[in-house]
Design a protein around this motif. Sequence first.
Motif, PDB file in Angstrom:
ATOM      1  N   GLY A   1      11.280 -31.430   5.950  1.00  0.00           N
ATOM      2  CA  GLY A   1      11.269 -30.491   4.845  1.00  0.00           C
ATOM      3  C   GLY A   1      11.762 -29.124   5.236  1.00  0.00           C
ATOM      4  O   GLY A   1      11.975 -28.817   6.412  1.00  0.00           O
ATOM      5  N   THR A   2      11.928 -28.279   4.234  1.00  0.00           N
ATOM      6  CA  THR A   2      12.445 -26.933   4.444  1.00  0.00           C
ATOM      7  C   THR A   2      11.426 -26.035   5.120  1.00  0.00           C
ATOM      8  O   THR A   2      10.239 -26.049   4.779  1.00  0.00           O
ATOM      9  CB  THR A   2      12.858 -26.314   3.099  1.00  0.00           C
ATOM     10  OG1 THR A   2      13.828 -27.162   2.473  1.00  0.00           O
ATOM     11  CG2 THR A   2      13.432 -24.925   3.283  1.00  0.00           C
ATOM     12  N   VAL A   3      11.886 -25.240   6.073  1.00  0.00           N
ATOM     13  CA  VAL A   3      11.082 -24.159   6.627  1.00  0.00           C
ATOM     14  C   VAL A   3      11.417 -22.916   5.815  1.00  0.00           C
ATOM     15  O   VAL A   3      12.545 -22.426   5.860  1.00  0.00           O
ATOM     16  CB  VAL A   3      11.389 -23.923   8.118  1.00  0.00           C
ATOM     17  CG1 VAL A   3      10.584 -22.723   8.637  1.00  0.00           C
ATOM     18  CG2 VAL A   3      11.076 -25.156   8.938  1.00  0.00           C
ATOM     19  N   TYR A   4      10.444 -22.412   5.054  1.00  0.00           N
ATOM     20  CA  TYR A   4      10.694 -21.298   4.160  1.00  0.00           C
ATOM     21  C   TYR A   4      10.491 -19.956   4.866  1.00  0.00           C
ATOM     22  O   TYR A   4       9.812 -19.861   5.898  1.00  0.00           O
ATOM     23  CB  TYR A   4       9.799 -21.390   2.927  1.00  0.00           C
ATOM     24  CG  TYR A   4      10.175 -22.542   2.023  1.00  0.00           C
ATOM     25  CD1 TYR A   4      11.319 -22.473   1.231  1.00  0.00           C
ATOM     26  CD2 TYR A   4       9.405 -23.708   1.986  1.00  0.00           C
ATOM     27  CE1 TYR A   4      11.678 -23.529   0.404  1.00  0.00           C
ATOM     28  CE2 TYR A   4       9.763 -24.768   1.166  1.00  0.00           C
ATOM     29  CZ  TYR A   4      10.902 -24.667   0.380  1.00  0.00           C
ATOM     30  OH  TYR A   4      11.257 -25.724  -0.421  1.00  0.00           O
ATOM     31  N   LEU A   5      11.064 -18.941   4.255  1.00  0.00           N
ATOM     32  CA  LEU A   5      11.064 -17.604   4.847  1.00  0.00           C
ATOM     33  C   LEU A   5       9.657 -17.026   4.944  1.00  0.00           C
ATOM     34  O   LEU A   5       9.236 -16.531   5.993  1.00  0.00           O
ATOM     35  CB  LEU A   5      11.950 -16.686   3.995  1.00  0.00           C
ATOM     36  CG  LEU A   5      12.216 -15.296   4.533  1.00  0.00           C
ATOM     37  CD1 LEU A   5      13.171 -15.357   5.714  1.00  0.00           C
ATOM     38  CD2 LEU A   5      12.803 -14.413   3.430  1.00  0.00           C
ATOM     39  N   SER A   6       8.918 -17.072   3.831  1.00  0.00           N
ATOM     40  CA  SER A   6       7.586 -16.461   3.786  1.00  0.00           C
ATOM     41  C   SER A   6       6.739 -17.152   2.727  1.00  0.00           C
ATOM     42  O   SER A   6       6.451 -16.596   1.678  1.00  0.00           O
ATOM     43  CB  SER A   6       7.704 -14.957   3.475  1.00  0.00           C
ATOM     44  OG  SER A   6       6.438 -14.340   3.470  1.00  0.00           O
TER      45      SER A   6
ATOM     46  N   PRO B   1       4.734 -26.678  14.748  1.00  0.00           N
ATOM     47  CA  PRO B   1       5.971 -27.472  14.765  1.00  0.00           C
ATOM     48  C   PRO B   1       7.115 -26.787  14.012  1.00  0.00           C
ATOM     49  O   PRO B   1       8.282 -26.877  14.424  1.00  0.00           O
ATOM     50  CB  PRO B   1       5.569 -28.781  14.084  1.00  0.00           C
ATOM     51  CG  PRO B   1       4.109 -28.898  14.336  1.00  0.00           C
ATOM     52  CD  PRO B   1       3.591 -27.488  14.272  1.00  0.00           C
ATOM     53  N   GLN B   2       6.816 -26.105  12.918  1.00  0.00           N
ATOM     54  CA  GLN B   2       7.868 -25.410  12.174  1.00  0.00           C
ATOM     55  C   GLN B   2       8.448 -24.250  12.976  1.00  0.00           C
ATOM     56  O   GLN B   2       9.670 -24.072  13.028  1.00  0.00           O
ATOM     57  CB  GLN B   2       7.317 -24.902  10.839  1.00  0.00           C
ATOM     58  CG  GLN B   2       7.096 -25.987   9.805  1.00  0.00           C
ATOM     59  CD  GLN B   2       6.473 -25.448   8.536  1.00  0.00           C
ATOM     60  OE1 GLN B   2       5.593 -24.583   8.573  1.00  0.00           O
ATOM     61  NE2 GLN B   2       6.920 -25.957   7.395  1.00  0.00           N
ATOM     62  N   THR B   3       7.586 -23.458  13.586  1.00  0.00           N
ATOM     63  CA  THR B   3       8.099 -22.337  14.373  1.00  0.00           C
ATOM     64  C   THR B   3       8.864 -22.842  15.587  1.00  0.00           C
ATOM     65  O   THR B   3       9.898 -22.266  15.956  1.00  0.00           O
ATOM     66  CB  THR B   3       6.961 -21.401  14.813  1.00  0.00           C
ATOM     67  OG1 THR B   3       5.965 -22.148  15.524  1.00  0.00           O
ATOM     68  CG2 THR B   3       6.303 -20.744  13.620  1.00  0.00           C
ATOM     69  N   ALA B   4       8.401 -23.930  16.199  1.00  0.00           N
ATOM     70  CA  ALA B   4       9.143 -24.510  17.331  1.00  0.00           C
ATOM     71  C   ALA B   4      10.525 -24.970  16.878  1.00  0.00           C
ATOM     72  O   ALA B   4      11.517 -24.800  17.607  1.00  0.00           O
ATOM     73  CB  ALA B   4       8.351 -25.676  17.925  1.00  0.00           C
ATOM     74  N   ARG B   5      10.593 -25.524  15.677  1.00  0.00           N
ATOM     75  CA  ARG B   5      11.881 -25.964  15.123  1.00  0.00           C
ATOM     76  C   ARG B   5      12.821 -24.783  14.898  1.00  0.00           C
ATOM     77  O   ARG B   5      14.015 -24.855  15.210  1.00  0.00           O
ATOM     78  CB  ARG B   5      11.610 -26.707  13.816  1.00  0.00           C
ATOM     79  CG  ARG B   5      12.822 -27.279  13.123  1.00  0.00           C
ATOM     80  CD  ARG B   5      12.349 -28.104  11.934  1.00  0.00           C
ATOM     81  NE  ARG B   5      13.216 -27.976  10.790  1.00  0.00           N
ATOM     82  CZ  ARG B   5      12.884 -28.304   9.554  1.00  0.00           C
ATOM     83  NH1 ARG B   5      11.671 -28.766   9.312  1.00  0.00           N
ATOM     84  NH2 ARG B   5      13.734 -28.166   8.564  1.00  0.00           N
ATOM     85  N   VAL B   6      12.286 -23.686  14.373  1.00  0.00           N
ATOM     86  CA  VAL B   6      13.107 -22.493  14.139  1.00  0.00           C
ATOM     87  C   VAL B   6      13.633 -21.950  15.458  1.00  0.00           C
ATOM     88  O   VAL B   6      14.840 -21.678  15.601  1.00  0.00           O
ATOM     89  CB  VAL B   6      12.293 -21.410  13.399  1.00  0.00           C
ATOM     90  CG1 VAL B   6      13.082 -20.096  13.337  1.00  0.00           C
ATOM     91  CG2 VAL B   6      11.928 -21.877  12.002  1.00  0.00           C
ATOM     92  N   PHE B   7      12.763 -21.808  16.438  1.00  0.00           N
ATOM     93  CA  PHE B   7      13.183 -21.212  17.705  1.00  0.00           C
ATOM     94  C   PHE B   7      14.147 -22.122  18.454  1.00  0.00           C
ATOM     95  O   PHE B   7      15.099 -21.641  19.086  1.00  0.00           O
ATOM     96  CB  PHE B   7      11.963 -20.870  18.555  1.00  0.00           C
ATOM     97  CG  PHE B   7      11.311 -19.575  18.149  1.00  0.00           C
ATOM     98  CD1 PHE B   7      11.608 -18.394  18.806  1.00  0.00           C
ATOM     99  CD2 PHE B   7      10.437 -19.527  17.085  1.00  0.00           C
ATOM    100  CE1 PHE B   7      11.040 -17.197  18.416  1.00  0.00           C
ATOM    101  CE2 PHE B   7       9.861 -18.336  16.676  1.00  0.00           C
ATOM    102  CZ  PHE B   7      10.154 -17.162  17.350  1.00  0.00           C
ATOM    103  N   ALA B   8      13.943 -23.428  18.358  1.00  0.00           N
ATOM    104  CA  ALA B   8      14.882 -24.359  18.997  1.00  0.00           C
ATOM    105  C   ALA B   8      16.255 -24.257  18.348  1.00  0.00           C
ATOM    106  O   ALA B   8      17.291 -24.290  19.049  1.00  0.00           O
ATOM    107  CB  ALA B   8      14.345 -25.786  18.904  1.00  0.00           C
TER     108      ALA B   8
END
Length: 379
Positions: free
Chosen positions: A3-8, A360-367
């Motif tokens: 799914g989408t990782v949203y901004l805020s 997991p979402q933040t790890a996905r963003v940073f990766a």
Amino acid sequence: MNGTVYLSPPDVGPLEESYLIAALRSGWAAPVGPDLEAFEQAVAGRVGTDGAVAVNSGTAALHLALLGVGVGPGDVVIVPTLTFVATANAVRYVGARAVFVDCDPRTGNVDVDLVEGLIRRLRARGERVGAMVPVDMFGSCADYSALGPLCAEAGVPLVEDAAEALGASHAGRPAGSFGQVGVLSFNGNKIMTTSGGGMLVSDDTALLARARHLATQAREPARHYEHRETGYNYRLSNLLAALGRAQLIRLDGMIARRRHLRDSYAKLFAPVPGVRLLNAEDAESNCWLTVITVERDRCGWRADDLAAHLAERDIETRPVWKPMHMQPLHLGAECLLTGAAERLFADGVTLPSGSALTEPQTARVFAAIEDFLALRAGG
């Protein structure tokens, strides 16, 4: 992908659920009730003002705030060009005209050095400056140590648009408490939310009483429905206020989570030449949104390149606010510009910053960002 990782995204959970259920079971599902009064008192206590009036949006709060300080047809209101359109829209609601002023490139907040000269220029032409509306951008307060005395000496009411900054402070004083009245927003993407909603906060109890009257259709105190002037259907509901009470309890934890994200972004981009985090060293910010600016000549890529890379991986980003003087609605408006806001719009991007983001979402963003930087370094 998951799914989408949203901004805020909104950060709500069991505590909010319990407060909403309690409000429903109390029978106060109608617009006003004990949760609304308790929410107003709690926010006023947090901001350090004598009172507050909860309404259904930050825009409604801006409208009532401008009316409260006496802005009306024929007046001019000084507004930062780098802001969300609601700040300028509210000026039109009261029949006044917005004059836009540029930002400090280091912070995105209004360039205080431009304001004094602009007030003098407007008055020399015989214009009445009805208010100055600084905006606390991305969770960091404007420079009220300079702006407050400047407006006071000029006799220009200061209406603080703190829609993005609840929980932040300047020189130890909470956002929202500067000027004659402050405005907060509880929109779904803000640091805390009531789904939709806003609030006026002030030490001016007469201004707040007037706002409360206008927000309830300007109904007079009679057994029947009596109205002597135009009012507005602006009050926040008791149920949404219950949600806000729970959110306020969790506010410090949500700010801490966003600060952790901002600090992690700072470490990630520290070795990258030409990339800067806006307000990275502001220890009093609520870290609502993390913004980076990108100098293409130094790093070899643009903010839009990173945004496109993340979009392909279903990760939401957003450009910095498009300046008001560039909006079709305000083309031709009077402005005092240095080019700083246009550069931030061209070179800036906001990154996922929400306190509800999972590990997991933040790890996905940073990766994804690390992959992008590696590709650019190799290419």
